[in-house]
Design a protein around this motif. Structure first.
Motif, PDB file in Angstrom:
ATOM      1  N   ILE A   2       0.852  -1.140  -0.091  1.00  0.00           N
ATOM      2  CA  ILE A   2      -0.016   0.086  -0.129  1.00  0.00           C
ATOM      3  C   ILE A   2       0.573   1.250   0.011  1.00  0.00           C
ATOM      4  O   ILE A   2       2.060   1.285   0.669  1.00  0.00           O
ATOM      5  N   ASP A   3       0.511   2.307  -0.642  1.00  0.00           N
ATOM      6  CA  ASP A   3       1.285   3.349  -0.801  1.00  0.00           C
ATOM      7  C   ASP A   3       1.219   4.519   0.144  1.00  0.00           C
ATOM      8  O   ASP A   3       2.313   5.082   0.648  1.00  0.00           O
ATOM      9  N   LYS A   4       0.184   4.430   0.971  1.00  0.00           N
ATOM     10  CA  LYS A   4      -0.024   5.313   2.225  1.00  0.00           C
ATOM     11  C   LYS A   4      -0.297   4.451   3.468  1.00  0.00           C
ATOM     12  O   LYS A   4      -1.408   4.004   3.397  1.00  0.00           O
ATOM     13  N   LEU A   5       0.636   4.605   4.448  1.00  0.00           N
ATOM     14  CA  LEU A   5       0.355   3.997   5.801  1.00  0.00           C
ATOM     15  C   LEU A   5       0.305   4.975   6.866  1.00  0.00           C
ATOM     16  O   LEU A   5       1.003   5.982   6.944  1.00  0.00           O
ATOM     17  N   ILE A   6      -0.811   4.731   7.590  1.00  0.00           N
ATOM     18  CA  ILE A   6      -1.273   5.907   8.437  1.00  0.00           C
ATOM     19  C   ILE A   6      -1.170   5.199  10.039  1.00  0.00           C
ATOM     20  O   ILE A   6      -1.758   4.269  10.147  1.00  0.00           O
ATOM     21  N   LEU A   7      -0.452   5.777  11.052  1.00  0.00           N
ATOM     22  CA  LEU A   7      -0.149   5.222  12.241  1.00  0.00           C
ATOM     23  C   LEU A   7      -1.343   6.115  13.237  1.00  0.00           C
ATOM     24  O   LEU A   7      -1.045   7.394  13.339  1.00  0.00           O
ATOM     25  N   VAL A   8      -2.011   5.322  13.932  1.00  0.00           N
ATOM     26  CA  VAL A   8      -3.052   5.977  14.850  1.00  0.00           C
ATOM     27  C   VAL A   8      -2.741   5.202  16.146  1.00  0.00           C
ATOM     28  O   VAL A   8      -2.350   4.381  16.264  1.00  0.00           O
ATOM     29  N   ALA A  19       6.851   5.234  13.421  1.00  0.00           N
ATOM     30  CA  ALA A  19       6.511   5.719  11.795  1.00  0.00           C
ATOM     31  C   ALA A  19       7.968   5.949  11.176  1.00  0.00           C
ATOM     32  O   ALA A  19       8.228   5.833   9.927  1.00  0.00           O
ATOM     33  N   GLN A  20       8.884   6.771  11.919  1.00  0.00           N
ATOM     34  CA  GLN A  20      10.284   6.906  11.169  1.00  0.00           C
ATOM     35  C   GLN A  20      10.971   5.582  10.896  1.00  0.00           C
ATOM     36  O   GLN A  20      11.546   5.296   9.937  1.00  0.00           O
ATOM     37  N   LEU A  21      10.916   4.609  11.873  1.00  0.00           N
ATOM     38  CA  LEU A  21      11.489   3.343  11.698  1.00  0.00           C
ATOM     39  C   LEU A  21      11.122   2.383  10.197  1.00  0.00           C
ATOM     40  O   LEU A  21      11.571   1.995   9.644  1.00  0.00           O
ATOM     41  N   LEU A  22       9.471   2.721  10.495  1.00  0.00           N
ATOM     42  CA  LEU A  22       8.709   2.089   9.263  1.00  0.00           C
ATOM     43  C   LEU A  22       8.874   2.728   7.901  1.00  0.00           C
ATOM     44  O   LEU A  22       9.159   1.967   7.126  1.00  0.00           O
ATOM     45  N   ALA A  23       9.144   3.850   7.982  1.00  0.00           N
ATOM     46  CA  ALA A  23       9.341   4.619   6.770  1.00  0.00           C
ATOM     47  C   ALA A  23      10.764   3.959   6.047  1.00  0.00           C
ATOM     48  O   ALA A  23      11.037   3.946   5.062  1.00  0.00           O
ATOM     49  N   TYR A  30       8.759   9.569   5.736  1.00  0.00           N
ATOM     50  CA  TYR A  30       8.183   9.602   6.918  1.00  0.00           C
ATOM     51  C   TYR A  30       7.499  11.075   6.932  1.00  0.00           C
ATOM     52  O   TYR A  30       8.281  12.276   6.649  1.00  0.00           O
ATOM     53  N   LEU A  31       6.176  11.166   7.578  1.00  0.00           N
ATOM     54  CA  LEU A  31       5.419  12.595   7.731  1.00  0.00           C
ATOM     55  C   LEU A  31       4.992  12.246   9.148  1.00  0.00           C
ATOM     56  O   LEU A  31       4.577  11.229   9.740  1.00  0.00           O
ATOM     57  N   ASP A  32       4.751  13.597   9.923  1.00  0.00           N
ATOM     58  CA  ASP A  32       4.399  13.705  11.117  1.00  0.00           C
ATOM     59  C   ASP A  32       3.233  14.768  10.733  1.00  0.00           C
ATOM     60  O   ASP A  32       3.666  15.926  10.760  1.00  0.00           O
ATOM     61  N   LEU A  33       1.879  14.706  11.266  1.00  0.00           N
ATOM     62  CA  LEU A  33       0.980  15.449  10.912  1.00  0.00           C
ATOM     63  C   LEU A  33       1.148  16.595  11.901  1.00  0.00           C
ATOM     64  O   LEU A  33       1.257  17.830  11.330  1.00  0.00           O
ATOM     65  N   ASP A  34       1.605  16.517  12.980  1.00  0.00           N
ATOM     66  CA  ASP A  34       1.843  17.487  14.068  1.00  0.00           C
ATOM     67  C   ASP A  34       2.929  18.338  13.594  1.00  0.00           C
ATOM     68  O   ASP A  34       2.822  19.855  13.580  1.00  0.00           O
ATOM     69  N   LYS A  35       4.253  17.865  13.088  1.00  0.00           N
ATOM     70  CA  LYS A  35       5.052  18.593  12.605  1.00  0.00           C
ATOM     71  C   LYS A  35       4.682  19.581  11.438  1.00  0.00           C
ATOM     72  O   LYS A  35       5.176  20.702  11.283  1.00  0.00           O
ATOM     73  N   ILE A  36       3.775  18.818  10.547  1.00  0.00           N
ATOM     74  CA  ILE A  36       3.428  19.728   9.162  1.00  0.00           C
ATOM     75  C   ILE A  36       2.671  20.782   9.837  1.00  0.00           C
ATOM     76  O   ILE A  36       2.855  21.957   9.325  1.00  0.00           O
ATOM     77  N   SER A  73       2.385  10.928  -1.572  1.00  0.00           N
ATOM     78  CA  SER A  73       2.408   9.633  -1.924  1.00  0.00           C
ATOM     79  C   SER A  73       3.549   8.680  -1.368  1.00  0.00           C
ATOM     80  O   SER A  73       4.574   9.524  -0.917  1.00  0.00           O
ATOM     81  N   ASN A  74       3.487   7.494  -0.945  1.00  0.00           N
ATOM     82  CA  ASN A  74       4.478   6.785  -0.783  1.00  0.00           C
ATOM     83  C   ASN A  74       5.040   6.987   0.605  1.00  0.00           C
ATOM     84  O   ASN A  74       6.305   7.442   0.916  1.00  0.00           O
ATOM     85  N   PHE A  75       4.148   7.139   1.623  1.00  0.00           N
ATOM     86  CA  PHE A  75       4.579   7.815   2.842  1.00  0.00           C
ATOM     87  C   PHE A  75       3.964   6.938   4.034  1.00  0.00           C
ATOM     88  O   PHE A  75       3.002   6.303   3.778  1.00  0.00           O
ATOM     89  N   VAL A  76       4.810   7.150   5.175  1.00  0.00           N
ATOM     90  CA  VAL A  76       4.274   6.834   6.375  1.00  0.00           C
ATOM     91  C   VAL A  76       3.961   7.840   7.356  1.00  0.00           C
ATOM     92  O   VAL A  76       4.666   8.642   7.527  1.00  0.00           O
TER      93      VAL A  76
END
Length: 173
Positions: A2-8, A19-23, A30-36, A73-76
């Motif tokens: 899958i292209d987009k993995l979301i951790l909740v 998320a960083q390790l998985l990416a 690696y993307l972090d919603l709070d950082k964005i 695309s292509n993110f965790v």
């Protein structure tokens, strides 16, 4: 894969770390919603809560989540602990190109972690330490419906970040 993995999951469960390790292991960004959100607003999440309030924050959070899902695309992606529970956000990542993973921890694990991170957590700052367990248990109960909408649930208790990441790599293929 899958292209987009979301951790909740609840705050302090390890979403950002995992998320960083998985990416890294899946060759995704690696993307972090709070950082964005912090970068976009020019303030930390704590400062945003203090200056503009939770309602403002939740509106921005929803807008940024929609934008990330539509343009990247292509993110965790690591979500904030409350993200799935507001503005129907949990429905945004139940799309064909997304898989979501609920990182689930016991209340005792969450309380231990929260006690160490209270100053960085806007929702916990004002909670006396003696009341943390009850507060976390109540919030977990209220949020469980949203967390349990994830594609997968993985228990994090007693697992190192590497063990957990390897488990997730196998899970998402």
């Amino acid at each position: 894969m899958i292209d987009k993995l979301i951790l909740v999951g609840y705050m302090g469960v390890g979403k950002s770390t995992i998320a960083q390790l998985l990416a890294q292991k899946t060759a995704k960004t690696y993307l972090d919603l709070d950082k964005i959100i912090s970068e976009r607003e020019g303030k930390s999440i704590t400062e945003l809560f203090a200056s503009k309030g939770e309602i403002y924050f939740r509106k921005v959070e929803n807008q940024v989540l929609q934008q990330v899902l539509e343009t990247q695309s292509n993110f965790v992606l690591s979500l904030g602990g409350g993200t799935p529970c507001y503005a129907q956000n949990h429905l945004l990542y139940t799309r064909a190109d997304c898989q979501s993973i609920y990182l689930k921890a016991s209340i005792s694990t969450l309380v231990a972690r929260a006690a160490m991170e209270r100053e960085q957590r806007p929702l916990l700052k004002s909670i006396p330490e003696k009341d943390l367990e009850e507060f976390i248990a109540k919030q977990l109960f209220e949020r469980s419906f949203y967390y349990n909408q994830a594609s997968f649930t993985v228990v994090v208790d007693q697992k190192s970040p590497d063990e957990l990441t390897n488990e997730l790599v196998k899970l998402v293929g």
